[in-house]
Design an enzyme around this catalytic site. Structure first.
Site, PDB file in Angstrom:
ATOM      1  N   GLU A 197       0.891  -1.163   0.000  1.00 31.79           N
ATOM      2  CA  GLU A 197       0.000   0.000   0.000  1.00 31.79           C
ATOM      3  C   GLU A 197       0.920   1.200   0.000  1.00 31.79           C
ATOM      4  O   GLU A 197       1.581   1.484   0.994  1.00 31.79           O
ATOM      5  CB  GLU A 197      -0.921  -0.040   1.216  1.00 31.79           C
ATOM      6  CG  GLU A 197      -2.005   1.023   1.190  1.00 31.79           C
ATOM      7  CD  GLU A 197      -1.544   2.336   1.807  1.00 31.79           C
ATOM      8  OE1 GLU A 197      -1.297   3.282   1.017  1.00 31.79           O
ATOM      9  OE2 GLU A 197      -1.416   2.409   3.025  1.00 31.79           O
ATOM     10  N   CYS A 231      -1.748   8.533   3.495  1.00 30.36           N
ATOM     11  CA  CYS A 231      -1.705   8.105   2.097  1.00 30.36           C
ATOM     12  C   CYS A 231      -3.019   8.371   1.384  1.00 30.36           C
ATOM     13  O   CYS A 231      -3.060   8.509   0.160  1.00 30.36           O
ATOM     14  CB  CYS A 231      -1.355   6.617   2.014  1.00 30.36           C
ATOM     15  SG  CYS A 231      -2.493   5.565   2.933  1.00 30.36           S
TER      16      CYS A 231
END
Length: 428
Positions: A197, A231
């Site tokens: 990720e 993120c």
């Protein structure tokens, strides 16, 4: 250091009802944890960790090196041998252990949230209500899965019977550095399986038919949560031209309510950046936005001369070629762009090497479905932002990673599928 924020945000009147951080006199466990025990690192390396809100040193932490990692891997391998207590334990008992861990985190939730805020500068209430809550719910979710992972019986030709088994891949390592380096290392290491990720430059598309105030508030939660160090940060906001000026105005008004201050104060909603390096990177990108012609509508500066606090920052008039519209800032910077029609908005939103998350704000179900189908991201939120749950898979397209975490989908990343085929003989 408090800046902005009034009773309008509902915090001042409710402060007494909020959980309060605990006083941490001593941080006890600073060693590496291997084979169920705390131990000093083999090479004796240590590194200091600081409270980013004050600059005060919290403690020195043992730094694990290659030899420590090797020992941890060997301990993990031993724990999953067929003769080990773990392998002999039935599935439901494993679930009970995960529930026990969740119970312990519930018990020490105030302490864990306090330590998280001391270490990162994240506002305490975010640590308590978001980070700890999400961690506990995730443990309980997968505790429920331990006795429900099973294969299938498959119909096949002739006199055969086939079944599948889902078996653990073995020892797994969770690492939090630059993902591209992990990919390269895995490619040169016996094709090790990796799930990644990575970063994002996440687009939000705001259509004229949306609930405008809802869009403003949800997008700013996404843009400024954890000081933008996330993120999933909402970093590119495409707003339909007919509502563009009003969206910018409301965004500025909403940003003025944000309370900057001591992360331990329950009224605080905006803390410091994690360290000086990140602070400098963000300030450099803010300057690039000014130099490239974006309009600074709010913020844009540091709070105090020697602190790591940066004001929530809003740019309008942002163009796709600008650095602030292309690079992952990882800071509290909201970039607002305009668009004329749906096709243009989708094409520009997808014009990025990243593809982690996106959001669409509209009251039209048809538009919501068509745009979400067109977005090249692993997650699309409709009329909300940062709606993450243990039950739903999370991961990215393109340079935002591969594989999925959370939900049932994540189980596939940690298991091998074995096919077992029987030749059947007819009996009379």
């Amino acid at each position: 250091m408090a800046e902005g924020g009034t009773s309008e945000n509902g915090l001042q009147e409710k402060t007494r009802a909020f959980p309060q951080p605990v006083k941490v006199q001593l941080i006890r466990n600073t060693k590496v944890f291997i084979n169920n025990e705390w131990r000093a690192s083999i090479r004796g390396k240590r590194f200091p960790t600081f409270n980013p809100a004050t600059g005060v040193k919290l403690c020195d932490v043992e730094e694990a090196d290659r030899e420590d990692v090797d020992e941890a891997v060997e301990a993990a391998k031993a724990a999953v041998q067929r003769s080990s207590p773990w392998r002999r334990m039935d599935a439901s008992s494993r679930g009970k252990l995960l529930h026990k861990l969740a119970d312990l985190m519930e018990r020490d939730r105030l302490l864990l949230a306090t330590l998280e805020t001391l270490d990162t500068g994240k506002p305490f209430l975010q640590s308590f209500f978001i980070d700890l809550d999400g961690s506990i719910k995730t443990l309980r979710y997968y505790a429920g899965w331990t006795d429900k992972i099973h294969g299938q019986s498959l119909p096949i030709d002739d006199s055969f019977m086939c079944l599948t088994r889902h078996e653990p891949v073995g020892v797994c390592g969770a690492i939090i550095p630059v993902g591209q380096l992990i990919t390269a290392a895995a490619a040169n290491s016996n094709l090790k399986r990796v799930t990644l990720e990575l970063g994002g430059k996440n687009p939000c598309i705001v259509f004229a038919d949306c609930d405008l105030q809802l869009a403003v508030e949800e997008i700013q939660k996404g843009a400024f949560y954890n000081q933008g160090q996330c993120c999933t940060a909402a970093s590119r906001i495409f707003v339909e031209e007919s509502i563009y000026e009003e969206f910018v105005q409301r965004s500025v008004e909403n940003a003025k309510k944000i309370v900057i201050g001591d992360p331990m104060d329950p009224q605080t909603t905006h803390g410091p950046q994690i360290d000086q390096q990140q602070f400098d990177k963000i300030m450099d990108l803010i300057e690039s936005g000014k130099n490239e012609g974006a309009r600074l509508e709010h913020g844009g500066g540091a709070v105090g001369e020697k602190s790591l606090f940066i004001q929530p920052t809003i740019f309008s008039g942002v163009k796709d070629h600008m650095r602030i519209a292309k690079e992952e800032i990882f800071g509290p910077v909201q970039c607002i762009l305009s668009f004329e029609n749906q096709q243009e908005a989708v094409e520009r939103a997808n014009n990025s090497p990243y593809g982690l998350v996106s959001a669409v704000f509209t009251t039209s179900m048809d538009r919501a479905l068509s745009v979400s189908a067109a977005m090249e991201t692993g997650t699309v939120w409709i009329n909300c932002y940062n709606a993450l749950h243990a039950q739903t898979p999370f991961g990215g397209y393109k340079m935002s990673g591969n594989g999925r975490e959370l939900g049932e989908y994540a189980l596939a990343e940690y298991s091998e599928v074995k096919t077992v085929t029987f030749k059947l003989t007819e009996t009379t």
